[in-house]
Design an enzyme around this catalytic site. Structure first.
Site, PDB file in Angstrom:
ATOM      1  N   ASP A   1      39.823 -15.114  68.094  1.00 44.07           N
ATOM      2  CA  ASP A   1      39.664 -13.719  68.548  1.00 44.07           C
ATOM      3  C   ASP A   1      38.262 -13.204  68.267  1.00 44.07           C
ATOM      4  O   ASP A   1      37.897 -12.112  68.703  1.00 44.07           O
ATOM      5  CB  ASP A   1      40.697 -12.806  67.873  1.00 44.07           C
ATOM      6  CG  ASP A   1      40.734 -12.985  66.364  1.00 44.07           C
ATOM      7  OD1 ASP A   1      40.921 -14.122  65.918  1.00 44.07           O
ATOM      8  OD2 ASP A   1      40.564 -11.990  65.642  1.00 44.07           O
ATOM      9  N   ASN A   2      37.476 -13.977  67.533  1.00 47.48           N
ATOM     10  CA  ASN A   2      36.112 -13.546  67.223  1.00 47.48           C
ATOM     11  C   ASN A   2      35.075 -14.375  67.960  1.00 47.48           C
ATOM     12  O   ASN A   2      33.923 -14.472  67.520  1.00 47.48           O
ATOM     13  CB  ASN A   2      35.867 -13.609  65.708  1.00 47.48           C
ATOM     14  CG  ASN A   2      36.715 -12.598  64.958  1.00 47.48           C
ATOM     15  OD1 ASN A   2      37.152 -11.600  65.526  1.00 47.48           O
ATOM     16  ND2 ASN A   2      36.962 -12.844  63.686  1.00 47.48           N
TER      17      ASN A   2
ATOM     18  N   ARG B   1      37.463 -12.127  74.753  1.00 43.76           N
ATOM     19  CA  ARG B   1      37.435 -13.163  73.720  1.00 43.76           C
ATOM     20  C   ARG B   1      38.206 -14.396  74.178  1.00 43.76           C
ATOM     21  O   ARG B   1      39.034 -14.296  75.088  1.00 43.76           O
ATOM     22  CB  ARG B   1      38.123 -12.628  72.455  1.00 43.76           C
ATOM     23  CG  ARG B   1      37.562 -11.330  71.964  1.00 43.76           C
ATOM     24  CD  ARG B   1      38.651 -10.459  71.323  1.00 43.76           C
ATOM     25  NE  ARG B   1      38.155  -9.106  71.064  1.00 43.76           N
ATOM     26  CZ  ARG B   1      37.521  -8.754  69.966  1.00 43.76           C
ATOM     27  NH1 ARG B   1      37.379  -9.601  68.991  1.00 43.76           N
ATOM     28  NH2 ARG B   1      37.042  -7.535  69.811  1.00 43.76           N
TER      29      ARG B   1
ATOM     30  N   LYS C   1      34.337   1.209  66.195  1.00 39.42           N
ATOM     31  CA  LYS C   1      35.040   0.335  65.244  1.00 39.42           C
ATOM     32  C   LYS C   1      35.395   1.183  64.018  1.00 39.42           C
ATOM     33  O   LYS C   1      34.504   1.717  63.354  1.00 39.42           O
ATOM     34  CB  LYS C   1      34.119  -0.832  64.863  1.00 39.42           C
ATOM     35  CG  LYS C   1      34.808  -1.946  64.089  1.00 39.42           C
ATOM     36  CD  LYS C   1      33.939  -3.195  64.055  1.00 39.42           C
ATOM     37  CE  LYS C   1      34.534  -4.277  63.173  1.00 39.42           C
ATOM     38  NZ  LYS C   1      33.711  -5.490  63.140  1.00 39.42           N
TER      39      LYS C   1
ATOM     40  N   GLY D   1      45.117  -7.821  68.992  1.00 37.14           N
ATOM     41  CA  GLY D   1      44.700  -6.645  69.753  1.00 37.14           C
ATOM     42  C   GLY D   1      43.798  -5.801  68.871  1.00 37.14           C
ATOM     43  O   GLY D   1      43.726  -6.004  67.661  1.00 37.14           O
TER      44      GLY D   1
ATOM     45  N   GLY E   1      43.619   1.204  60.712  1.00 39.57           N
ATOM     46  CA  GLY E   1      42.724   1.449  61.841  1.00 39.57           C
ATOM     47  C   GLY E   1      41.343   1.930  61.428  1.00 39.57           C
ATOM     48  O   GLY E   1      40.538   2.328  62.266  1.00 39.57           O
TER      49      GLY E   1
ATOM     50  N   GLY F   1      43.060  -3.508  66.527  1.00 42.18           N
ATOM     51  CA  GLY F   1      43.828  -2.741  65.550  1.00 42.18           C
ATOM     52  C   GLY F   1      43.017  -1.631  64.925  1.00 42.18           C
ATOM     53  O   GLY F   1      43.554  -0.687  64.364  1.00 42.18           O
TER      54      GLY F   1
HETATM   55  P1  AMP Z   1      38.800  -9.115  62.174  1.00 39.98           P
HETATM   56  O1  AMP Z   1      39.011 -10.069  61.043  1.00 39.98           O
HETATM   57  O2  AMP Z   1      37.970  -7.906  61.824  1.00 39.98           O
HETATM   58  O3  AMP Z   1      38.309  -9.784  63.397  1.00 39.98           O
HETATM   59  O4  AMP Z   1      40.238  -8.504  62.495  1.00 39.98           O
HETATM   60  C1  AMP Z   1      41.349  -9.285  62.843  1.00 39.98           C
HETATM   61  C2  AMP Z   1      42.441  -8.410  63.419  1.00 39.98           C
HETATM   62  O5  AMP Z   1      42.931  -7.471  62.450  1.00 39.98           O
HETATM   63  C3  AMP Z   1      41.997  -7.570  64.612  1.00 39.98           C
HETATM   64  O6  AMP Z   1      43.063  -7.494  65.519  1.00 39.98           O
HETATM   65  C4  AMP Z   1      41.712  -6.247  63.995  1.00 39.98           C
HETATM   66  O7  AMP Z   1      41.800  -5.209  64.931  1.00 39.98           O
HETATM   67  C5  AMP Z   1      42.778  -6.143  62.923  1.00 39.98           C
HETATM   68  N1  AMP Z   1      42.369  -5.283  61.807  1.00 39.98           N
HETATM   69  C6  AMP Z   1      41.409  -5.528  60.876  1.00 39.98           C
HETATM   70  N2  AMP Z   1      41.306  -4.505  60.010  1.00 39.98           N
HETATM   71  C7  AMP Z   1      42.224  -3.583  60.395  1.00 39.98           C
HETATM   72  C8  AMP Z   1      42.609  -2.290  59.903  1.00 39.98           C
HETATM   73  N3  AMP Z   1      42.034  -1.738  58.834  1.00 39.98           N
HETATM   74  N4  AMP Z   1      43.584  -1.630  60.576  1.00 39.98           N
HETATM   75  C9  AMP Z   1      44.177  -2.172  61.638  1.00 39.98           C
HETATM   76  N5  AMP Z   1      43.878  -3.370  62.145  1.00 39.98           N
HETATM   77  C10 AMP Z   1      42.906  -4.080  61.538  1.00 39.98           C
HETATM   78 MG    MG Z   2      37.932  -9.623  65.194  1.00 39.13          MG
END
Ligand code: AMP
Ligand code: MG
Length: 491
Positions: free
Chosen positions: A262-263, A192, A122, A99, A135, A101
């Protein structure tokens, strides 16, 4: 683009916002309503005027310093209905419930041309899906996403865009304290593969069906399949768009770096720029992510990983593909099996463009592969080698034997040398955001608040097929011996 009925949302005079939020009309399992967490000192560092105009936004109002309060999440624009979206994902192969995050979808902007775009922050603070994360996002990675996504757009490759970057005035803590920032991302949608995977894993078939309908309406509105064929139509459409997209990445030497399910966006746009980079020397094993030790997401693995992700997508759709599960499985397998051939078709088209070929001959694939093998052996730069190929000049970077085969091939088509060169110039960028130059620009921006180099690269990559008056450091590979910089994935 969208077939959803357009409501009579009138543009807001304080920014041109014209939101209509179709995602919040889906069942509550799809998202959580959440507000960005205000920050102490919002400051607007980048604003994309051209994009704002395409979106029907008021660029004069939104480029003012006070607009930082919107782009840092302190103020919610009128008509927005902020949510974090629910999804799952296979991270390096392992299924995880995720989700947003550290992202909040403000809403869907209706543009003057009738298109619909997600406007997402973001890094705006925690959401119900943040798990142990803060977050937040650091300035460097948000600038990287802004720059590389705009470069992809300049290259003519489907991608999310970047509207703004605002700093927060607050540090984020990674290995060290870093300046915090929020990126405003613009996407055809944020649906996604992982969104489907979530509902399938939960066994929530009603939601899965609604998601199929929603995604078809949003991204494949030209298709009008019979109700029983909707899921299959979606699957086939997504497979085709990914085959095209990955072929485009391979054309320009782009390494996404974290192709988790998810990407991967169903719109067919490149999404979620993390440890991404462009290759210098041609190398299928090139990896830029510091955590990708196995090379799962290496340059040359991208087509097969895309196929793997699509298999997960097809699997997720099985409950809605056909009432008979054996039939459904066969349909899923059949659709996914099309991917390698579709990819190869798009890739060959792209590579023929790079070599100035106008029609197809069976030997073309061998011609391309032999050139790539020669580049690999000589560690030649991918971008400058292709850009420098010339039918009538003595070959500098490619073997003479290969050059002779290529010119013989060119002589079997009626087009003139000028026509060949024109085609090549449209497929071979002169300028890519070279990773060493990007790293230096991000250092300047984050350590010294100096965006001079950043803007120079941004301007250059907005017209990548034109070498006139371009910065020398982007037209050439890095100096010999420059180590390949890796990017920390925890962006
Ligand atoms: P990503 O690798 O950026 O696609 O992130 C993978 C997952 O980790 C996604 O669900 C993001 O929302 C979550 N995420 C990445 N960085 C953070 C963060 N600093 N705080 C909370 N959730 C994060
Ligand atoms: Mg992502």
């Amino acid at each position: 683009m969208s077939s959803a009925p357009v409501p009579d949302a009138s543009p807001d005079i304080t920014g041109g916002w014209r939101f209509d939020n179709s995602y919040v009309r889906l069942p509550s399992a799809f998202f959580s309503r959440v507000r960005p967490t205000p920050v102490s000192r919002p400051h607007l560092v980048l604003f994309n005027r051209a994009l704002s105009l395409d979106l029907g936004l008021d660029d004069a109002t939104l480029s003012r310093p006070e607009a930082a309060s919107i782009f840092a999440g302190n103020e919610i624009p009128p008509g927005a209905d902020p949510i974090a979206q629910a999804y799952a994902g296979h991270q390096f192969g392992n299924l995880t419930r995720l989700g947003d995050g550290r992202a909040i979808l403000l809403g869907e902007q209706l543009t003057p041309s009738g298109a619909r775009y997600d406007i997402q922050l973001k890094g705006p603070g925690p959401t119900p899906y943040s798990r142990r994360g803060d977050g937040r996002a650091a300035l460097g990675p948000m600038l990287r996403e802004y720059l590389i996504s705009e470069a992809m757009h300049g290259l003519g490759i489907p991608t999310t865009r970047s509207l703004a970057v605002a700093t927060t005035g607050e540090p984020v803590f990674r290995e060290e304290p870093l300046p915090g920032a929020v990126l405003t991302r613009v996407a055809a949608s944020h649906i996604r593969v992982g969104t489907f995977v979530l509902f399938s894993a939960l066994g929530d078939i009603d939601s899965l069906r609604q998601l199929v309908d929603h995604t078809l309406a949003r991204h494949f509105s030209d298709a009008s399949p019979e109700p029983a064929e909707r899921a299959l139509a979606l699957l086939k459409g997504v497979v085709e768009r990914q085959a095209f997209l990955i072929a485009q990445w391979m054309r320009v030497g782009f390494v996404h770096g974290v192709m988790n399910t998810d990407n991967m966006a169903l719109s067919g746009e490149t999404i979620d720029y993390g440890p991404c980079a462009f290759i210098d020397a041609y190398d299928p094993d090139a990896v830029f992510s510091s955590i990708d030790h196995q090379g799962r997401y290496a340059f040359g693995n991208q087509p097969s990983i895309a196929g793997w992700n699509l298999a997960r997508f097809a699997e997720a759709l099985i409950p809605v593909l056909h009432p008979d599960s054996a039939q459904a499985l066969a349909m899923a397998q059949d659709a996914v099996r099309q991917f390698p051939d579709q990819f190869r078709k798009h890739w060959l088209t792209a590579m023929r463009g790079k070599l100035g070929l106008f029609h197809e001959e069976p030997e073309d694939e061998g011609l391309v592969n032999d050139l790539l093998a020669a580049l690999l052996a000589s560690e030649a730069d991918y971008t400058t080698t292709f850009r420098g190929l010339h039918p009538t000049l003595r070959p500098e970077r490619v073997p003479a034997e290969w050059h002779a085969r290529w010119t013989a091939r060119l002589s079997r088509q009626p087009q003139s040398v000028e026509e060949v060169l024109q085609r090549m110039r449209a497929h071979n960028p002169a300028v890519i955001p070279r990773n060493h130059a990007v790293e230096e620009a991000l250092e300047d921006a984050t350590r010294r608040a100096d965006l001079t180099r950043f803007h120079r690269i941004l301007q250059a990559v907005s017209r990548p097929y034109d070498e006139t008056n371009q910065p020398a450091e982007l037209l050439q590979p890095p100096p010999a011996g420059t180590p390949r910089c890796t990017t920390f994935c925890g962006t």
